[in-house]
Design an enzyme around this catalytic site. Structure first.
Site, PDB file in Angstrom:
ATOM      1  N   PRO A 292       0.823  -1.205   0.000  1.00 28.75           N
ATOM      2  CA  PRO A 292       0.000   0.000   0.000  1.00 28.75           C
ATOM      3  C   PRO A 292       0.861   1.261   0.000  1.00 28.75           C
ATOM      4  O   PRO A 292       1.866   1.335   0.704  1.00 28.75           O
ATOM      5  CB  PRO A 292      -0.783  -0.112   1.318  1.00 28.75           C
ATOM      6  CG  PRO A 292       0.053  -0.986   2.192  1.00 28.75           C
ATOM      7  CD  PRO A 292       0.818  -1.904   1.285  1.00 28.75           C
ATOM      8  N   ARG A 331      -1.985  16.215 -10.079  1.00 31.36           N
ATOM      9  CA  ARG A 331      -2.943  15.122 -10.283  1.00 31.36           C
ATOM     10  C   ARG A 331      -4.211  15.578 -11.002  1.00 31.36           C
ATOM     11  O   ARG A 331      -4.846  14.780 -11.664  1.00 31.36           O
ATOM     12  CB  ARG A 331      -3.272  14.427  -8.963  1.00 31.36           C
ATOM     13  CG  ARG A 331      -2.042  13.720  -8.377  1.00 31.36           C
ATOM     14  CD  ARG A 331      -2.367  12.796  -7.211  1.00 31.36           C
ATOM     15  NE  ARG A 331      -3.077  11.614  -7.637  1.00 31.36           N
ATOM     16  CZ  ARG A 331      -4.362  11.412  -7.500  1.00 31.36           C
ATOM     17  NH1 ARG A 331      -5.113  12.330  -6.911  1.00 31.36           N
ATOM     18  NH2 ARG A 331      -4.921  10.304  -7.936  1.00 31.36           N
ATOM     19  N   TYR A 335      -4.826  13.554 -14.323  1.00 30.09           N
ATOM     20  CA  TYR A 335      -5.920  12.559 -14.265  1.00 30.09           C
ATOM     21  C   TYR A 335      -7.297  13.168 -14.015  1.00 30.09           C
ATOM     22  O   TYR A 335      -8.246  12.432 -13.766  1.00 30.09           O
ATOM     23  CB  TYR A 335      -5.693  11.559 -13.124  1.00 30.09           C
ATOM     24  CG  TYR A 335      -4.294  11.087 -12.872  1.00 30.09           C
ATOM     25  CD1 TYR A 335      -3.636  10.282 -13.797  1.00 30.09           C
ATOM     26  CD2 TYR A 335      -3.633  11.404 -11.690  1.00 30.09           C
ATOM     27  CE1 TYR A 335      -2.350   9.818 -13.538  1.00 30.09           C
ATOM     28  CE2 TYR A 335      -2.354  10.941 -11.423  1.00 30.09           C
ATOM     29  CZ  TYR A 335      -1.719  10.152 -12.354  1.00 30.09           C
ATOM     30  OH  TYR A 335      -0.457   9.699 -12.096  1.00 30.09           O
ATOM     31  N   CYS A 362       2.078  29.028 -15.776  1.00 27.07           N
ATOM     32  CA  CYS A 362       1.692  29.519 -17.098  1.00 27.07           C
ATOM     33  C   CYS A 362       1.153  28.370 -17.922  1.00 27.07           C
ATOM     34  O   CYS A 362       1.836  27.840 -18.811  1.00 27.07           O
ATOM     35  CB  CYS A 362       2.890  30.139 -17.789  1.00 27.07           C
ATOM     36  SG  CYS A 362       3.248  31.717 -17.082  1.00 27.07           S
TER      37      CYS A 362
HETATM   38  N1  LLP Z   1       3.053  -1.555  -5.947  1.00 30.87           N
HETATM   39  C1  LLP Z   1       3.278  -1.340  -7.249  1.00 30.87           C
HETATM   40  C2  LLP Z   1       4.061  -2.294  -8.013  1.00 30.87           C
HETATM   41  C3  LLP Z   1       2.781  -0.183  -7.859  1.00 30.87           C
HETATM   42  O1  LLP Z   1       2.999   0.009  -9.144  1.00 30.87           O
HETATM   43  C4  LLP Z   1       2.059   0.747  -7.087  1.00 30.87           C
HETATM   44  C5  LLP Z   1       1.550   1.975  -7.685  1.00 30.87           C
HETATM   45  C6  LLP Z   1       1.860   0.486  -5.724  1.00 30.87           C
HETATM   46  C7  LLP Z   1       2.354  -0.682  -5.189  1.00 30.87           C
HETATM   47  C8  LLP Z   1       1.125   1.411  -4.802  1.00 30.87           C
HETATM   48  O2  LLP Z   1      -0.195   1.604  -5.165  1.00 30.87           O
HETATM   49  P1  LLP Z   1      -1.169   2.445  -4.202  1.00 30.87           P
HETATM   50  O3  LLP Z   1      -1.413   1.616  -2.960  1.00 30.87           O
HETATM   51  O4  LLP Z   1      -0.508   3.722  -3.876  1.00 30.87           O
HETATM   52  O5  LLP Z   1      -2.403   2.618  -5.003  1.00 30.87           O
HETATM   53  N2  LLP Z   1       0.520   8.549  -9.698  1.00 30.87           N
HETATM   54  C9  LLP Z   1      -0.767   7.879  -9.601  1.00 30.87           C
HETATM   55  C10 LLP Z   1      -0.636   6.532  -8.936  1.00 30.87           C
HETATM   56  C11 LLP Z   1       0.292   5.602  -9.658  1.00 30.87           C
HETATM   57  C12 LLP Z   1       0.447   4.331  -8.933  1.00 30.87           C
HETATM   58  C13 LLP Z   1       1.483   3.493  -9.572  1.00 30.87           C
HETATM   59  N3  LLP Z   1       1.789   2.306  -8.884  1.00 30.87           N
HETATM   60  C14 LLP Z   1      -1.728   8.780  -8.854  1.00 30.87           C
HETATM   61  O6  LLP Z   1      -1.339   9.885  -8.479  1.00 30.87           O
HETATM   62  O7  LLP Z   1      -2.890   8.409  -8.651  1.00 30.87           O
END
Ligand code: LLP
Length: 432
Positions: A292, A331, A335, A362
């Site tokens: 997480p 973000r 997105y 800008c």
């Molecule tokens: N493990 C792996 C292999 C991952 O690729 C990711 C996220 C995580 C764990 C953690 O996922 P989480 O629990 O945070 O959802 N920049 C995007 C999110 C990209 C996530 C990429 N990988 C955003 O701002 O929503």
């Protein structure tokens, strides 16, 4: 009223975090300012850790996905809570090691690790390399042969699951750039290749099906698919895959529309599937890992800004400008992510205005929130954008040569600067 348990309001009508007056903190440290509640982060780590104890008899490890928020201090916090870490670059690895993070509790991800990064990881003795592709496997073999070492690896597998989230953060299906697919035999093929390499110890498999997911079902399905693959590898090759890493992706509440499941419910549901498949296929329950990121730090963070100009385009919209924007929170522009905001210095004033909160870059798309409901904002108000603890500081840029804001943690009624504000001098540090 608030989307996070760490927030409140005091008798001066000011927003509080961990009981501390955020307006005073904005005065002390200046804005923009990332504020994080360390106690909440620690509590969430404990929820995860306790769930591993309860549902897997302690036979597992929670890795903090440090791409969500990486700085020396957070590695210290999560380590003290007994977590490992997932890193995805030499830079994250370097930060973790500089903070004294034990290398053997680090899992190194990434779809295009460089020769230098792999060498750095092997020299440091990282716990596992999570191998994405055959080219990387060859690089690891080459480096280990040169050094007379072996590497413990997991394979990143695409289990072929659509997690119904924003397209950009969907990674489980076959056309993702990450990992090797199950359904076309790539995963089995790379395992056969690895079995022939003396430098490689295949310890397990990994998948990550996406991010900001609210359903249990895709996690259950991923666990089932991965467990069956583990059993297939045992049946076909006598290979014991001892570790199953199920990635991260648990959703958080950004706005009232979001309805996250309690984290231990995910873990409970997934653990049931794992023991069912283990029983049916006659294999051991593997050591289970999860990664997480967002759910550990996201809701524990806010960003404070100072309101500057307010521009009304008659009959069209009203802009409230703040002293940050897409450089500290990209973000929305990436997105169209939704956030809630409030005026930290006038929390309970009537919210009788609907405005677009925009930054100072800008770039027309430099917006933080469209149609935010706020009291009539004026220059000097302190605006708080909520749930910015994940993927804000870590994705910040210096666009327009804006200096990155500092990060302050609050804990037990104390505030602590953990990342200082960049200076103009920092901005030209590498310029020759
Ligand atoms: N493990 C792996 C292999 C991952 O690729 C990711 C996220 C995580 C764990 C953690 O996922 P989480 O629990 O945070 O959802 N920049 C995007 C999110 C990209 C996530 C990429 N990988 C955003 O701002 O929503």
């Amino acid at each position: 009223m608030f989307n996070s348990e760490c927030l409140g309001v005091n008798d001066q009508n000011h927003l509080t975090m961990g009981g501390m007056d955020t307006v005073k903190l904005a005065e002390k440290y200046g804005t923009p300012l990332y504020l994080m509640d360390e106690d909440m982060i620690r509590n969430t780590c404990r929820i995860y850790k306790n769930s591993i104890d309860e549902f897997y008899n302690g036979n597992g490890l929670v890795l903090f996905a440090s791409k969500a928020f990486s700085c020396k201090y957070i590695y210290k916090v999560v380590r003290e809570e007994g977590l490992g870490a997932d890193v995805v670059s030499g830079g994250e690895l370097y930060t973790a090691l500089s903070a004294g993070f034990p290398a053997d509790k680090i899992y190194f991800h990434g779809n295009n690790k460089t020769y230098e990064e792999i060498e750095m990881a092997i020299d440091a003795g990282v716990g596992r390399l999570v191998v994405d592709n055959a080219y990387e496997l060859d690089l690891i073999d080459e480096i280990c042969t040169k050094k007379g070492k072996t590497a413990d690896i997991l394979f990143r597998i695409k289990p072929g699951i659509d997690a119904h989230t924003h397209d950009f953060v969907k990674t489980g299906q076959i056309d993702s750039k990450f990992g090797v697919a199950l359904e076309n035999g790539e995963a089995e093929e790379i395992i056969r290749l690895a079995m022939q390499k003396k430098t490689i110890q295949i310890v397990g498999v990994h998948c990550h099906i996406g991010s900001q997911i609210f359903d249990l079902a895709p996690f259950e399905l991923a666990a089932e698919v991965m467990m069956n693959f583990i059993a297939d590898m045992k049946d076909r090759y006598g290979l014991e895959l001892k570790e199953l890493n199920l990635g991260g992706g648990y959703g958080i509440m950004y706005t009232e529309q979001d309805d996250p499941v309690e984290y231990h419910e995910y873990i409970k549901a997934v653990s049931k599937v794992i023991s069912q498949v283990a029983g049916k296929r006659g294999i051991e329950i593997p050591f289970v890992l999860m990664e997480p990121g967002r759910s550990i730090v996201g809701s524990a963070g806010i960003t404070l800004y100072t309101v500057g100009a307010v521009k009304e385009i008659k009959g069209i919209k009203k802009y409230v400008f703040v002293d940050g924007g897409m450089a500290d929170n990209p973000r929305y522009i990436m997105y169209e992510s939704k956030y809630d905001a409030l005026l930290a210095n006038r929390v309970n004033d009537e919210k009788d205005d609907v405005v677009t909160i925009a930054g100072k870059c800008c770039e027309s798309g430099d917006v933080l929130i469209k149609d935010a409901r706020l009291p009539k904002a004026q220059a000097g108000d302190v605006l708080a954008v909520l749930a910015t603890g994940a993927y804000n500081y870590s994705m910040a840029s210096n666009y327009n040569r804006l200096a990155k804001p500092p990060v302050v943690m609050v804990s037990g009624g104390e505030d602590k600067l953990v990342v200082r504000r960049e200076t103009y001098e920092d901005l030209i540090r590498n310029d020759l």
